[in-house]
Design a protein around this motif. Sequence first.
Motif, mmCIF file in Angstrom:
data_model
loop_
_atom_site.group_PDB
_atom_site.id
_atom_site.type_symbol
_atom_site.label_atom_id
_atom_site.label_comp_id
_atom_site.label_asym_id
_atom_site.label_seq_id
_atom_site.Cartn_x
_atom_site.Cartn_y
_atom_site.Cartn_z
ATOM 1 N N LEU A 1 18.275 -31.697 2.736
ATOM 2 C CA LEU A 1 19.295 -30.664 2.914
ATOM 3 C C LEU A 1 18.915 -29.419 2.119
ATOM 4 O O LEU A 1 18.682 -29.481 0.910
ATOM 5 C CB LEU A 1 20.658 -31.189 2.439
ATOM 6 C CG LEU A 1 21.861 -30.280 2.704
ATOM 7 C CD1 LEU A 1 22.116 -30.149 4.204
ATOM 8 C CD2 LEU A 1 23.103 -30.825 1.999
ATOM 9 N N LEU A 2 18.873 -28.282 2.805
ATOM 10 C CA LEU A 2 18.471 -27.020 2.180
ATOM 11 C C LEU A 2 19.697 -26.202 1.760
ATOM 12 O O LEU A 2 20.712 -26.196 2.467
ATOM 13 C CB LEU A 2 17.637 -26.201 3.166
ATOM 14 C CG LEU A 2 16.329 -26.833 3.634
ATOM 15 C CD1 LEU A 2 15.697 -25.993 4.741
ATOM 16 C CD2 LEU A 2 15.358 -27.003 2.468
ATOM 17 N N PRO A 3 19.620 -25.473 0.660
ATOM 18 C CA PRO A 3 20.746 -24.645 0.203
ATOM 19 C C PRO A 3 20.791 -23.313 0.942
ATOM 20 O O PRO A 3 20.571 -22.245 0.367
ATOM 21 C CB PRO A 3 20.434 -24.458 -1.286
ATOM 22 C CG PRO A 3 18.941 -24.468 -1.348
ATOM 23 C CD PRO A 3 18.497 -25.452 -0.293
ATOM 24 N N ILE A 4 21.092 -23.377 2.235
ATOM 25 C CA ILE A 4 21.059 -22.164 3.055
ATOM 26 C C ILE A 4 22.414 -21.829 3.653
ATOM 27 O O ILE A 4 22.531 -20.869 4.409
ATOM 28 C CB ILE A 4 20.007 -22.276 4.188
ATOM 29 C CG1 ILE A 4 20.303 -23.477 5.082
ATOM 30 C CG2 ILE A 4 18.600 -22.369 3.615
ATOM 31 C CD1 ILE A 4 19.437 -23.552 6.331
ATOM 32 N N SER A 5 23.445 -22.602 3.311
ATOM 33 C CA SER A 5 24.791 -22.298 3.800
ATOM 34 C C SER A 5 25.789 -22.619 2.699
ATOM 35 O O SER A 5 25.498 -23.390 1.774
ATOM 36 C CB SER A 5 25.124 -23.125 5.047
ATOM 37 O OG SER A 5 25.310 -24.494 4.706
ATOM 38 N N GLN A 6 26.959 -22.035 2.788
ATOM 39 C CA GLN A 6 27.991 -22.342 1.800
ATOM 40 C C GLN A 6 28.390 -23.808 1.863
ATOM 41 O O GLN A 6 28.744 -24.410 0.847
ATOM 42 C CB GLN A 6 29.209 -21.438 2.018
ATOM 43 C CG GLN A 6 30.286 -21.595 0.962
ATOM 44 C CD GLN A 6 31.212 -20.401 0.894
ATOM 45 O OE1 GLN A 6 30.892 -19.370 0.315
ATOM 46 N NE2 GLN A 6 32.372 -20.538 1.536
ATOM 47 N N PHE A 7 28.317 -24.400 3.059
ATOM 48 C CA PHE A 7 28.592 -25.827 3.183
ATOM 49 C C PHE A 7 27.611 -26.628 2.327
ATOM 50 O O PHE A 7 27.986 -27.563 1.628
ATOM 51 C CB PHE A 7 28.475 -26.277 4.638
ATOM 52 C CG PHE A 7 29.534 -25.744 5.550
ATOM 53 C CD1 PHE A 7 30.869 -26.035 5.335
ATOM 54 C CD2 PHE A 7 29.195 -24.950 6.634
ATOM 55 C CE1 PHE A 7 31.861 -25.543 6.188
ATOM 56 C CE2 PHE A 7 30.169 -24.458 7.483
ATOM 57 C CZ PHE A 7 31.498 -24.750 7.267
ATOM 58 N N LEU B 1 29.500 -32.061 4.603
ATOM 59 C CA LEU B 1 28.098 -32.452 4.730
ATOM 60 C C LEU B 1 27.628 -32.346 6.173
ATOM 61 O O LEU B 1 26.519 -31.864 6.447
ATOM 62 C CB LEU B 1 27.907 -33.882 4.209
ATOM 63 C CG LEU B 1 26.484 -34.442 4.235
ATOM 64 C CD1 LEU B 1 25.515 -33.545 3.467
ATOM 65 C CD2 LEU B 1 26.472 -35.869 3.674
ATOM 66 N N GLU B 2 28.461 -32.768 7.098
ATOM 67 C CA GLU B 2 28.113 -32.661 8.519
ATOM 68 C C GLU B 2 27.950 -31.205 8.929
ATOM 69 O O GLU B 2 26.996 -30.847 9.640
ATOM 70 C CB GLU B 2 29.198 -33.338 9.363
ATOM 71 C CG GLU B 2 29.063 -33.143 10.870
ATOM 72 C CD GLU B 2 27.813 -33.765 11.466
ATOM 73 O OE1 GLU B 2 27.428 -33.353 12.586
ATOM 74 O OE2 GLU B 2 27.196 -34.639 10.826
ATOM 75 N N ARG B 3 28.856 -30.342 8.492
ATOM 76 C CA ARG B 3 28.763 -28.920 8.819
ATOM 77 C C ARG B 3 27.494 -28.314 8.216
ATOM 78 O O ARG B 3 26.842 -27.456 8.837
ATOM 79 C CB ARG B 3 30.003 -28.180 8.293
ATOM 80 C CG ARG B 3 31.294 -28.517 9.035
ATOM 81 C CD ARG B 3 31.295 -27.894 10.429
ATOM 82 N NE ARG B 3 32.600 -28.024 11.060
ATOM 83 C CZ ARG B 3 32.905 -28.912 11.996
ATOM 84 N NH1 ARG B 3 31.981 -29.771 12.403
ATOM 85 N NH2 ARG B 3 34.107 -28.957 12.540
ATOM 86 N N ALA B 4 27.134 -28.730 7.017
ATOM 87 C CA ALA B 4 25.905 -28.238 6.385
ATOM 88 C C ALA B 4 24.681 -28.630 7.217
ATOM 89 O O ALA B 4 23.759 -27.820 7.400
ATOM 90 C CB ALA B 4 25.784 -28.794 4.969
#
Length: 254
Positions: free
Chosen positions: A126-132, A192-195
């Motif tokens: 999982l990458l830190p590319i969204s607020q989710f 987590l799903e939205r991310a």
Amino acid sequence: MHVTQASQSDQAQRTRCELAALYRLVAHFRMTDLIYTHISARLPGAEHRFLINRYGVLFDEMRASDLVEVDLDGNVAGGSSHQAHSVNRAGFVIHSAIHAARPDMHFVIHTHTAAGIAVSAQKHGLLPISQFAMKFYRRIGYHGYEGVALELGERERLVRDLGSHRAMILRNHGLLAGGRTASEAFLTMLTLERACQAQVQAMAAGMEALNFPADEVCERAARQTNPQDIPAHYEMAWNAALRLIEAQPPDYRT
């Protein structure tokens, strides 16, 4: 004594209803895989027992009475040996591991969504590319794929890889999230799903097109989205979500 027993009985029924609601909401948000994933809840006052779905019931038709009570050895409460087959074996292995080791995770959700599996198959995770995704910045576990989770020996490694987190990506498999309450587990999994959905879509343009906030910004956002205690927010969102399934027959509370 009688008051305590009655109280525990009431709490157990409430847990059944909340777990059935979780199944309905996971279905509502299209996070199901027919009958092949599972959600569980530890029973109050029963240290070594938890509820899980009766194998074969669709999530959008789940009722409180469809939930099966099992212990950490896989024994079905009040059932004969053949009734043990009413519980998904992989579901038992995964959920019994978490409930035995993490008393703070009363509800545990496991999914096989397309986005979750896609991210679980990516080496970088999982990458830190969204607020989710910021909610899980340095706050998520990873468990390597060992095949279908049928062997009890995998439970120790599942617990080790989850660590102190409330969410985990099962490599080449799917997602897992939990919480102290049904509301916390639900919102953790939905986030987590939205991310994962956002990551899959963003990566369609290629890695070189992605924007990565600075580490200190990611950490700040992670702290902002993981305050010490926000039960009021969880409950507000949970009550709003319940309105989505209130009129859906049959009543999930039955």
